[in-house]
Design a protein around this motif. Structure first.
Motif, short mmCIF file in Angstrom:
data_model
loop_
_atom_site.label_atom_id
_atom_site.label_comp_id
_atom_site.label_asym_id
_atom_site.label_seq_id
_atom_site.Cartn_x
_atom_site.Cartn_y
_atom_site.Cartn_z
N LEU A 1 0.82 -1.41 -0.05
CA LEU A 1 -0.11 0.02 0.06
C LEU A 1 0.85 1.16 0.06
N GLY A 2 1.99 1.23 0.70
CA GLY A 2 2.83 2.45 0.58
C GLY A 2 3.63 2.69 -0.45
N GLU A 3 3.80 1.52 -1.52
CA GLU A 3 4.47 1.50 -2.85
C GLU A 3 3.47 1.92 -3.76
N ALA A 4 2.29 1.78 -3.50
CA ALA A 4 1.17 2.15 -4.67
C ALA A 4 1.43 3.44 -5.34
N SER A 5 1.09 3.42 -6.56
CA SER A 5 1.10 4.65 -7.53
C SER A 5 0.17 5.92 -6.80
#
Length: 261
Positions: free
Chosen positions: A31-35
């Motif tokens: 979720l932290g890496e999501a665009s």
């Protein structure tokens, strides 16, 4: 299902040892890496406080520690003039909130004192509820008992993920957690079962078991040697490769439940 993207409260629970902290960490990673990255508050509400380690975050103080300090100050009548107990506790909670580029982390920990100190606990619940409303997503790593959850928040939980391993005890605990929700008056908008460390050929059986307990199977997370080795070496799971089997499985779960697009 497409989840409402704002102000979601997500809880992850299950029997001890089923891997719920690893599942929580991998959800936070993805979720932290999501665009379309949203602001994330991670709350380690498990007294064992293992979430900081698997996220690679160093924590010096927990909410339990600062709550104990406030209780002692009250007993010694050391509250400064012009400040309320809520002001003091709120300032301490914000001081120990760990900020990272991808998420913020609050660790509840254990209090040293025995028994219930209801006035302070009520203040703490209000403060955490107010804090969580400043984030798009709040993800809580819980212990198995929901009485603990009912003392941490007055907010309803949008999604409850219950993690089980390939054991009858894991599934029995999952069923009991679902039943406990009614007893402690916590509302879940959606409740899912996550089968952790299962072989793919076990999917039809665990799906059937989930249906019997009134839960939908969110997905199966296979046993992943990478998770085992990272945990053994004390390496954060947030640095796992996105093609690692467990990360791939958690991504599918987040897509299925509408938490990722």
């Amino acid at each position: 299902m497409t989840a409402n993207k704002s102000n979601l409260v997500i809880a992850v629970s299950g029997k001890g040892g089923v891997g719920k902290t690893s599942v929580t960490a991998l959800m936070i990673k993805l979720l932290g890496e999501a665009s379309n990255r949203r602001s994330i508050l991670a709350i380690d509400a498990n007294p064992d406080s293992n979430l900081p380690n698997v996220l690679g975050v160093s924590v010096d103080k927990t909410v339990g520690m600062v709550t104990d300090e406030l209780k002692k100050s009250i007993e010694r009548a050391e509250i400064p003039i012009g400040m309320t107990k809520e002001d003091i506790l709120e300032s301490h909670v914000f001081e120990i909130l760990k900020e990272t580029p991808d998420f913020d982390l609050l660790v509840m920990g254990r209090g040293e004192g025995e028994g219930c100190y209801c006035p302070v606990n009520a203040l703490l619940t209000r403060i955490i509820d107010t804090l969580s409303k400043n984030y798009d997503l709040t993800i809580m790593d819980m212990e198995a008992g929901l009485e603990h959850l009912s003392r941490r928040t007055d907010r309803d939980v949008d999604i409850m993920f219950i993690v089980t391993d390939p054991s009858s005890m894991g599934l029995q605990t999952a069923k009991r957690i679902k039943e406990l929700a009614k007893e402690v008056h916590i509302e879940f908008k959606k409740i899912y079962l996550i089968a952790n460390r299962f072989k793919p050929e076990m999917e039809s059986k665990i799906k059937e078991d989930a249906t019997k307990t009134g839960m939908e199977l969110a997905g199966i997370v296979p046993y992943d040697d990478n998770v085992f080795h990272y945990n053994m070496k004390g390496k954060p799971l947030t640095s796992l490769s996105n093609d690692s089997p467990s990360v791939v499985a958690i991504k599918k779960i987040l897509l299925k439940t509408g938490l990722l697009d």
